[in-house]
Design a protein around this motif. Structure first.
Motif, short mmCIF file in Angstrom:
data_model
loop_
_atom_site.label_atom_id
_atom_site.label_comp_id
_atom_site.label_asym_id
_atom_site.label_seq_id
_atom_site.Cartn_x
_atom_site.Cartn_y
_atom_site.Cartn_z
N MET A 1 2.84 19.93 -4.83
CA MET A 1 4.22 19.53 -4.59
C MET A 1 4.51 19.41 -3.10
SD MET A 1 7.74 21.35 -5.91
CE MET A 1 7.28 21.12 -7.61
N LEU A 2 3.90 20.26 -2.29
CA LEU A 2 4.09 20.19 -0.84
C LEU A 2 3.50 18.90 -0.28
CD1 LEU A 2 5.32 21.86 1.45
CD2 LEU A 2 3.06 22.90 1.80
N ILE A 3 2.34 18.50 -0.79
CA ILE A 3 1.74 17.22 -0.37
C ILE A 3 2.65 16.07 -0.77
CG2 ILE A 3 -0.21 15.66 -0.72
CD1 ILE A 3 -1.96 18.15 -1.13
N SER A 4 3.24 16.16 -1.95
CA SER A 4 4.19 15.14 -2.41
C SER A 4 5.36 15.01 -1.45
CB SER A 4 4.69 15.49 -3.82
OG SER A 4 5.80 14.70 -4.19
N ILE A 5 5.88 16.14 -0.97
CA ILE A 5 7.00 16.14 -0.04
C ILE A 5 6.63 15.40 1.25
CG2 ILE A 5 8.47 17.59 1.41
CD1 ILE A 5 8.25 19.73 -0.83
N VAL A 6 5.45 15.68 1.77
CA VAL A 6 5.01 15.05 3.01
C VAL A 6 4.90 13.53 2.84
CG1 VAL A 6 3.11 14.86 4.66
CG2 VAL A 6 3.81 17.12 3.81
N LEU A 7 4.33 13.10 1.72
CA LEU A 7 4.16 11.66 1.49
C LEU A 7 5.51 10.96 1.32
CD1 LEU A 7 1.08 11.69 -0.91
CD2 LEU A 7 1.16 10.86 1.44
N MET A 8 6.41 11.56 0.55
CA MET A 8 7.72 10.94 0.38
C MET A 8 8.49 10.90 1.69
SD MET A 8 9.10 12.11 -3.39
CE MET A 8 9.03 13.85 -3.07
N TYR A 9 8.36 11.95 2.47
CA TYR A 9 9.02 12.02 3.77
C TYR A 9 8.59 10.84 4.65
CZ TYR A 9 11.16 14.61 7.70
OH TYR A 9 11.96 15.02 8.73
N GLY A 10 7.28 10.55 4.65
CA GLY A 10 6.76 9.52 5.51
C GLY A 10 6.90 8.10 4.98
N LEU A 11 6.87 7.93 3.65
CA LEU A 11 6.81 6.59 3.07
C LEU A 11 8.15 6.03 2.62
CD1 LEU A 11 3.57 6.98 0.90
CD2 LEU A 11 3.79 5.93 3.15
N ASN B 1 0.83 -1.21 0.00
CA ASN B 1 0.00 0.00 0.00
C ASN B 1 0.86 1.26 0.00
OD1 ASN B 1 -2.37 -1.51 0.06
ND2 ASN B 1 -2.44 -1.55 2.30
N ASP B 2 1.95 1.24 0.76
CA ASP B 2 2.86 2.38 0.78
C ASP B 2 3.44 2.64 -0.61
OD1 ASP B 2 2.37 2.65 3.45
OD2 ASP B 2 4.29 1.84 4.12
N GLY B 3 3.79 1.55 -1.30
CA GLY B 3 4.35 1.70 -2.64
C GLY B 3 3.37 2.31 -3.61
N GLN B 4 2.09 1.92 -3.52
CA GLN B 4 1.07 2.49 -4.40
C GLN B 4 0.91 3.99 -4.14
OE1 GLN B 4 0.65 -0.22 -6.68
NE2 GLN B 4 -1.46 0.47 -6.66
N ILE B 5 0.78 4.36 -2.88
CA ILE B 5 0.60 5.78 -2.54
C ILE B 5 1.85 6.58 -2.92
CG2 ILE B 5 0.23 7.39 -0.63
CD1 ILE B 5 -1.30 5.13 0.78
N PHE B 6 3.01 6.01 -2.65
CA PHE B 6 4.27 6.69 -2.96
C PHE B 6 4.37 6.98 -4.46
CE2 PHE B 6 8.72 6.64 -4.21
CZ PHE B 6 9.30 7.48 -3.28
N ALA B 7 4.03 5.98 -5.28
CA ALA B 7 4.18 6.13 -6.73
C ALA B 7 3.13 7.06 -7.32
CB ALA B 7 4.12 4.76 -7.39
N LEU B 8 1.87 6.81 -6.98
CA LEU B 8 0.79 7.51 -7.66
C LEU B 8 0.56 8.92 -7.13
CD1 LEU B 8 -1.77 4.57 -7.96
CD2 LEU B 8 -0.19 5.43 -9.68
N ILE B 9 0.79 9.13 -5.85
CA ILE B 9 0.55 10.46 -5.27
C ILE B 9 1.86 11.16 -4.95
CG2 ILE B 9 -0.60 11.74 -3.43
CD1 ILE B 9 -2.56 9.47 -3.13
N GLY B 10 2.76 10.44 -4.25
CA GLY B 10 4.02 11.07 -3.87
C GLY B 10 4.84 11.52 -5.07
N ILE B 11 5.11 10.60 -5.99
CA ILE B 11 5.88 10.96 -7.18
C ILE B 11 5.03 11.74 -8.17
CG2 ILE B 11 7.22 10.05 -9.12
CD1 ILE B 11 8.60 9.63 -6.50
#
Length: 681
Positions: free
Chosen positions: A415-425, A261-271
């Motif tokens: 982009m700020l939301i992306s930073i938060v997700l990458m930071y956490g995941l 699940n982390d990988g899906q969120i990281f790829a589709l939303i974070g990146i």
């Protein structure tokens, strides 16, 4: 765990500890496979078990006089079986073997299904197998009748070239050479496409002779399509753990679901949101990332089995997660040429990149045997320079095009939301396939590196602005830099201090390149490569203990060495290595950085030359970085149709051609066209 495959003067000898591999279990010297489809008919059977004897091992274990052993697998039997294996299937009609009926294949049976026991010849052996097992297989058309039953066994035998499978893996009969047991299992199961079981003759606690390998087929002689943990026909899933079934909590999905699940969120939303910084290109940057991720995940699933040298496709949670990582790297690549290519060009480039990326990964892990746990080299360094190679094959910016590369509050917020997700995941993503202390180090080192990179980003961003303000783009670059630069060494004993230092250096160097050179592409990946080489050089057995050989597999002692035997008594899952020194590992790590750069840049340039051809209809200058070229935007629907339906508009035009009821289209700059319309009257 080691394996010896001796010549006929000895036997196939396995250094085996029963707790070392989940597919091996000792139960009165017999290993069974129960992995096939269910059958609702209580009077029928559930599956076929096809057994092959290893003749040297069988002769060594037999208490009866046998023929002179020869290096060969031969047929033991084709057995209709129930899933619980507690009883034999009912026989339809017991008849004795008629040699005349099987005469067309007698010569083949003598070669492939011989009786090795001297006191019991071929005829007795075949008759025994037929009366006990063949008569129970009459409910299946392919095995109904004596000739069909034996012909099917020969057909299965010809399809299972076990000796060739072992030979292709470098496993050759020898009296002195030991082989890692996992390699023997991988060679057999990788080609068969599913789990197998061994029957062994145990002579001591550590040594056993292979007697038999058992393969499973469904009643229509098909193999399951899922990995064992996902296969509903596996009877272990139909039994409670207390009566011999598999504990659901030990299923692979329980271990990896949160990482998946982390990988899906990281790829589709974070990146995906990370590319959402261009005002008029949000739909393309985010939306096409979903398309590319979905497409490349499927393609990578297929190619993963090719590069793992499997003849069949394995589909399970772990395979999907590997495909996820490949797809994430592809999405990172297309970020370098977003806005310069149409969707077809991006799709073609992605499909070309996947096999090149996986080939580079194969070179690194299988040939050069480097350490790169988080993919800093084989994923992110490759992705950055592959995308850069494609980008250089397209147009260069001029002043009019630069005006399109602006952002607004909405895109910057994405982009700020992306930073938060990458930071956490990102820490968990790096540690997805690790366990124990290794997993612990990966999370700690990755997190500390990202933390220090963020602090450096705020400092540099403030100093670079005349009013000491912060820039979200700087923070985005720093988070990526901190995570990527430590990813190749996250499982190593780098100490928390160096984890913090790596994040600081990566953020500082990436931001300086971005501020003065306007590009920071590939900097964190290069730092990851050099960091892996430095820590490979200073690592030692004193620092890691025997776990050193789990991180640097090529540094493990060579096969048959006394050092390896000592290590195996403490860590049985260690594989025989090449006995590399720390300096040799250092050279390999540095060399792989160069190999990755070479493959990525050349592959990217070649791909760029391919997709820029006229028949791919490259974008025109005015269509670059524009969403409305490929997407129907909500604003367009409102502009053209307003609040009226199509039928209402059509009716109005038919009666009095009332053009006033239509809203005039707007230009891309948001202003109405300054044109004069006259009433039709």
């Amino acid at each position: 765990m080691n394996v010896m495959l001796p010549s006929v003067t000895n036997v196939f000898s396995i250094m085996l500890n029963n707790d070392n591999h989940p597919t091996i279990m000792k139960e009165d010297g017999v290993m069974l496979i129960l992995l096939c489809s269910h059958c609702n008919c209580p009077e029928s059977f559930d599956l076929f078990v096809f057994a092959l004897n290893w003749i040297p091992g069988f002769c060594a274990s037999s208490r009866q006089p046998t023929l002179k052993p020869f290096e060969k697998f031969t047929i033991h039997g084709l057995w209709p079986s129930f899933e619980d294996s507690t009883r034999d299937p009912p026989r339809q009609q017991i008849t004795q073997l008629n040699l005349n009926e099987i005469s067309p294949i007698v010569h083949e049976l003598e070669q492939k299904w011989p009786s090795v026991v001297i006191s019991k010849g071929n005829k007795w052996f075949w008759n025994y197998e037929w009366t006990k097992h063949g008569t129970a297989a009459a409910s299946v058309a392919e095995t109904r009748g004596q000739l069909n039953y034996f012909k099917k066994a020969i057909e299965l035998y010809d399809s299972l070239a076990v000796i060739l499978w072992l030979d292709s893996a470098g496993i050759i009969p020898s009296n002195i050479t030991f082989y890692d047991l996992s390699k023997v299992i991988d060679a057999v199961e990788g080609n068969f496409g599913y789990k197998t079981r061994f029957r062994c003759y145990y002579t001591s606690m550590d040594t056993s002779y292979l007697i038999e390998i058992k393969f499973c087929f469904t009643k229509n002689f098909q193999r399951p399509h899922y990995v064992e943990d996902a296969d509903g026909s596996n009877p272990a899933h139909s039994l409670a753990a207390r009566v011999g079934g598999k504990d659901p909590q030990k299923n692979a999905i329980e271990k990896f679901l949160h990482n998946f699940n982390d990988g899906q969120i990281f790829a589709l939303i974070g990146i995906g949101l990370g590319f959402n910084h261009i005002r008029n290109y949000c739909f393309n940057s985010f939306g096409l990332s979903i398309l590319i991720f979905s497409l490349c995940t499927q393609f990578a699933l297929l190619l993963h089995n090719v590069f793992m040298q499997n003849n069949h496709i394995f589909i399970g949670i772990e395979e999907i997660m590997w495909a996820q990582k490949i797809s994430i790297a592809v999405i990172v690549s297309i970020g370098s040429f977003h806005g310069k290519c149409n969707p077809l060009q991006i799709i073609i480039a992605s499909l070309i990149e996947v096999p090149i990326l996986m080939a580079n990964k194969y070179i690194g892990f299988k040939i050069m045997k480097v350490a790169d746990i988080g993919g800093g080299i084989h994923l992110y360094l490759f992705a950055a320079h592959f995308g850069l190679g494609i980008s250089t094959m397209f147009w260069k910016y001029n002043d009019s095009r630069k005006r399109k590369l602006t952002s607004d509050n909405c895109s910057e917020l994405g982009m700020l939301i992306s930073i938060v997700l990458m930071y956490g995941l990102w820490p968990g993503l790096n540690a997805a396939f690790s366990r124990g202390d290794k997993k612990h180090r990966i999370v700690v080192n990755t997190y500390l590196s990202i933390c220090s990179a963020c602090v450096m980003a705020f400092a540099v961003s403030s100093l670079s602005d005349r009013k000491n303000r912060f820039t979200i783009k700087h923070l985005h670059i720093a988070v990526i830099g901190g995570a990527v630069s430590v990813s190749s060494v996250a499982d190593m004993m780098i100490t928390p201090y160096f984890a913090l230092l790596i994040g600081l250096v990566s953020a500082l160097s990436s931001l300086l390149f971005f501020i003065f050179v306007k590009s920071a592409i590939g900097i964190p990946g290069i730092l990851a490569g050099f960091a892996s080489a430095i820590f490979a050089y200073i690592s030692s057995e004193k620092q890691y203990g025997y776990s050193l050989f789990q991180i640097f597999v090529a540094r493990a002692p060579t096969a048959n060495s006394s050092d390896l035997h000592e290590i195996l008594s403490y860590l049985p899952d260690i594989s025989a290595g090449e006995g590399r020194t720390n300096y040799q590992q250092f050279i390999c790590q540095i060399a792989y950085v160069g190999v990755t750069l070479l493959i990525a840049i050349l592959g990217g340039c070649l791909t760029g030359l391919i997709i820029r051809q006229p028949f791919f209809e490259p974008l025109k200058s005015e269509d670059l970085f524009e969403d409305n070229v490929n997407w129907v935007l909500p604003s367009e629907e409102e502009e053209y149709f307003g609040n009226e339906s199509y039928c209402d508009i059509e009716s109005s035009m038919d009666t009095e051609m009332n053009l006033q009821s239509l809203k005039l289209p707007q230009q891309r700059n948001g202003k109405r066209k300054n044109e004069n319309y006259r009433d039709s009257n």
